[in-house]
Design a protein around this motif. Structure first.
Motif, PDB file in Angstrom:
ATOM      1  N   PHE A  85      72.898  52.913 -22.403  1.00  0.00           N
ATOM      2  CA  PHE A  85      72.618  51.494 -22.149  1.00  0.00           C
ATOM      3  C   PHE A  85      73.251  51.018 -20.853  1.00  0.00           C
ATOM      4  O   PHE A  85      72.690  50.171 -20.163  1.00  0.00           O
ATOM      5  N   HIS A  86      74.408  51.565 -20.518  1.00  0.00           N
ATOM      6  CA  HIS A  86      75.054  51.203 -19.256  1.00  0.00           C
ATOM      7  C   HIS A  86      74.197  51.661 -18.079  1.00  0.00           C
ATOM      8  O   HIS A  86      74.039  50.935 -17.090  1.00  0.00           O
ATOM      9  N   ARG A  87      73.642  52.872 -18.171  1.00  0.00           N
ATOM     10  CA  ARG A  87      72.741  53.363 -17.118  1.00  0.00           C
ATOM     11  C   ARG A  87      71.500  52.483 -17.020  1.00  0.00           C
ATOM     12  O   ARG A  87      71.024  52.179 -15.923  1.00  0.00           O
ATOM     13  N   LEU A  88      70.954  52.092 -18.168  1.00  0.00           N
ATOM     14  CA  LEU A  88      69.777  51.230 -18.173  1.00  0.00           C
ATOM     15  C   LEU A  88      70.093  49.863 -17.574  1.00  0.00           C
ATOM     16  O   LEU A  88      69.265  49.284 -16.878  1.00  0.00           O
ATOM     17  N   ALA A  89      71.287  49.365 -17.836  1.00  0.00           N
ATOM     18  CA  ALA A  89      71.680  48.058 -17.310  1.00  0.00           C
ATOM     19  C   ALA A  89      71.803  48.080 -15.794  1.00  0.00           C
ATOM     20  O   ALA A  89      71.627  47.051 -15.131  1.00  0.00           O
ATOM     21  N   ARG A  90      72.113  49.240 -15.229  1.00  0.00           N
ATOM     22  CA  ARG A  90      72.195  49.337 -13.767  1.00  0.00           C
ATOM     23  C   ARG A  90      70.817  49.268 -13.120  1.00  0.00           C
ATOM     24  O   ARG A  90      70.704  48.845 -11.978  1.00  0.00           O
ATOM     25  N   THR A  91      69.773  49.690 -13.834  1.00  0.00           N
ATOM     26  CA  THR A  91      68.435  49.675 -13.254  1.00  0.00           C
ATOM     27  C   THR A  91      67.649  48.425 -13.634  1.00  0.00           C
ATOM     28  O   THR A  91      66.851  47.936 -12.845  1.00  0.00           O
ATOM     29  N   GLU A  92      67.845  47.916 -14.830  1.00  0.00           N
ATOM     30  CA  GLU A  92      67.125  46.739 -15.321  1.00  0.00           C
ATOM     31  C   GLU A  92      68.142  45.685 -15.746  1.00  0.00           C
ATOM     32  O   GLU A  92      69.204  46.000 -16.240  1.00  0.00           O
ATOM     33  N   ARG A  93      67.775  44.435 -15.590  1.00  0.00           N
ATOM     34  CA  ARG A  93      68.688  43.374 -16.016  1.00  0.00           C
ATOM     35  C   ARG A  93      68.675  43.191 -17.526  1.00  0.00           C
ATOM     36  O   ARG A  93      69.697  43.025 -18.150  1.00  0.00           O
ATOM     37  N   ASP A  94      67.489  43.236 -18.116  1.00  0.00           N
ATOM     38  CA  ASP A  94      67.359  42.983 -19.545  1.00  0.00           C
ATOM     39  C   ASP A  94      67.120  44.304 -20.282  1.00  0.00           C
ATOM     40  O   ASP A  94      65.992  44.791 -20.367  1.00  0.00           O
ATOM     41  N   VAL A  95      68.186  44.885 -20.808  1.00  0.00           N
ATOM     42  CA  VAL A  95      68.111  46.182 -21.473  1.00  0.00           C
ATOM     43  C   VAL A  95      67.341  46.082 -22.785  1.00  0.00           C
ATOM     44  O   VAL A  95      66.566  46.986 -23.124  1.00  0.00           O
ATOM     45  N   ILE A  96      67.516  44.990 -23.502  1.00  0.00           N
ATOM     46  CA  ILE A  96      66.828  44.815 -24.780  1.00  0.00           C
ATOM     47  C   ILE A  96      65.314  44.765 -24.565  1.00  0.00           C
ATOM     48  O   ILE A  96      64.554  45.412 -25.286  1.00  0.00           O
ATOM     49  N   LYS A  97      64.862  44.036 -23.559  1.00  0.00           N
ATOM     50  CA  LYS A  97      63.429  43.959 -23.264  1.00  0.00           C
ATOM     51  C   LYS A  97      62.894  45.326 -22.854  1.00  0.00           C
ATOM     52  O   LYS A  97      61.789  45.712 -23.244  1.00  0.00           O
ATOM     53  N   LEU A  98      63.682  46.069 -22.106  1.00  0.00           N
ATOM     54  CA  LEU A  98      63.285  47.417 -21.704  1.00  0.00           C
ATOM     55  C   LEU A  98      63.097  48.316 -22.925  1.00  0.00           C
ATOM     56  O   LEU A  98      62.100  49.028 -23.026  1.00  0.00           O
ATOM     57  N   MET A  99      64.034  48.264 -23.864  1.00  0.00           N
ATOM     58  CA  MET A  99      63.926  49.071 -25.078  1.00  0.00           C
ATOM     59  C   MET A  99      62.729  48.642 -25.928  1.00  0.00           C
ATOM     60  O   MET A  99      61.997  49.481 -26.448  1.00  0.00           O
ATOM     61  N   VAL A 100      62.527  47.352 -26.063  1.00  0.00           N
ATOM     62  CA  VAL A 100      61.397  46.848 -26.853  1.00  0.00           C
ATOM     63  C   VAL A 100      60.077  47.289 -26.231  1.00  0.00           C
ATOM     64  O   VAL A 100      59.169  47.742 -26.938  1.00  0.00           O
TER      65      VAL A 100
END
Length: 110
Positions: free
Chosen positions: A11-26
């Motif tokens: 999730f930390h890696r995802l947060a570096r690329t996208e602002r909204d990690v929850i939306k990315l996962m959904v």
């Protein structure tokens, strides 16, 4: 404890690329979750394959399971860390690429 660390690092890696990690996962889960699945039903000594609609909870469970299985396969073939593999597979699922999307397309013959 190690699993929690892997999830947090992903999730930390995802947060570096996208602002909204929850939306990315959904979005990633929405792109690959199955709508129907085939169940085996026995009638009078014969087994038939019967298509059925998948419940929403099971759809999410299957999508997450497919992402994790694809991350493990990617880890074996490329010999890199599980955090990097799960990060890449989530991004690929969001963009409709990768091993997970191949599983989805194979099941539904899209």
């Amino acid at each position: 404890m190690r699993v929690r660390a892997i999830v947090y690092q992903t999730f930390h890696r995802l947060a570096r690329t996208e602002r909204d990690v929850i939306k990315l996962m959904v979005d990633a889960i929405e792109n690959i979750k199955p709508i129907c699945e085939v169940e085996k039903v026995g009638v009078a000594g014969t087994i038939y394959d019967v298509p059925g609609i998948v419940a929403r909870d099971r759809q999410q469970t299957l999508a997450i399971r497919w992402i994790l299985e694809a991350a493990f396969k990617r880890r074996i073939s490329y010999r890199i860390s599980l955090e990097k593999c799960s990060f890449a597979e989530i991004l690929d699922a969001k963009l409709c690429h990768g091993i997970t999307t191949l599983v989805y397309k194979f099941l539904f013959r899209i």
